[in-house]
Write a protein that holds these residues in place. Structure first.
Motif: not given
Length: 282
Positions: A19-41
């Motif tokens: 959960h924490g790593r997912a939050r970090r990846a999104l906040n840091a822009g490592m994974v582009p944030m898509v609202e309302p739901v971002t899906k990745f692995a």
């Protein structure tokens, strides 16, 4: 790719850390944030972890992941384990990413509150080691022996919204217990609701007919934080082999917060480049 290393173990799939790593990846822009739901692995030693992150106004408000299959075999339920100084204790063993000894806290006279943390850890580690000695288990698909962790649980209750709910305290090892050395009868507590523990307890509840597929399970930690678990479908673990067992595919939802940005360095003249331990809580 991620790997979680705890004080005395390497965790091959840690839900709360994911959960924490997912939050970090999104906040840091490592994974582009898509609202309302971002899906990745995310890749972990136990395999790919599928993530669904609910995002609002540029912030992550909930992370849900689908965990590895969980199960609780009939032969691992309602065990009677002899524990030094405690006597006979009834336990269940269930897998949710780790092999959990599951114990009703009331059976050993424990109230799951922070001020009882030391006694919860001591008694939990003793029960876990005794269970491993008297009822060893393994995974039906690969060589993973246990039990290797313990969860105390409270009595389940129904919430006004119909969801099942319970409180828990998860005990992890911080040394090797020796029965002839009472000073080693110690452990440490997980301050989170514990994701793999939530999955293991959901598998146990499903095996007892108390939690249905698609039903929410609100799991509260010893400090009041919560995960929402759900069983998505029934599966067969080790299908096609003589060790195949019926299991469930669980998901766990929660939140995480970034509390620190840090840089760790190692000076070549440091006399303890690999760190150190002393005989306090470790």
């Amino acid at each position: 790719a991620t790997l979680r290393i705890a004080a005395a173990t390497i965790s091959y799939r840690c839900v709360q850390s994911t959960h924490g790593r997912a939050r970090r990846a999104l906040n840091a822009g490592m994974v582009p944030m898509v609202e309302p739901v971002t899906k990745f692995a995310l890749e972990a030693p136990a395999g790919l972890v599928r993530i669904e992150a609910v995002c609002e106004h540029g912030r992550v408000v909930k992370v849900t992941l689908r965990n590895t299959a969980a199960f609780c075999r009939r032969e691992d339920m309602d065990l009677r384990i002899s524990v030094p100084q405690l006597g006979e204790v009834r336990v269940d063993v269930a897998f949710g990413g780790m092999h959990y000894v599951v114990v009703d806290a009331a059976d050993v006279g424990l109230e799951l509150t922070p001020e009882n943390g030391r006694e919860i850890a001591r008694i939990g580690e003793m029960i876990k080691v005794a269970t491993r000695e008297q009822h060893p288990v393994n995974h039906p698909e690969y060589d993973y022996a246990g039990p290797d962790i313990l969860a105390f649980r409270s009595e389940t209750r129904r919430m006004p919204n119909g969801a099942l709910a319970a409180r828990n305290a998860v005990v992890m090892s911080n040394n090797e217990l020796a029965w002839d050395k009472p000073s080693t009868w110690t452990g440490m507590l997980d301050r989170s609701p514990c994701g793999t523990g939530t999955c293991a307890i959901m598998a146990l509840l499903h095996a007892r007919g108390e939690l249905a597929i698609g039903e929410d399970f609100e799991h509260e930690s010893i400090i009041g934080t919560k995960f929402i678990g759900r069983l998505l479908e029934e599966v067969v673990v080790g299908e096609g082999t003589e060790k195949a067992v019926h299991g469930v595919s669980p998901s766990v939802s929660g939140r995480a917060w970034i509390t620190q940005h840090a840089m760790v360095v190692c000076d070549p003249s440091d006399p303890f480049p690999e760190g150190f331990t002393v005989g306090d809580i470790w």
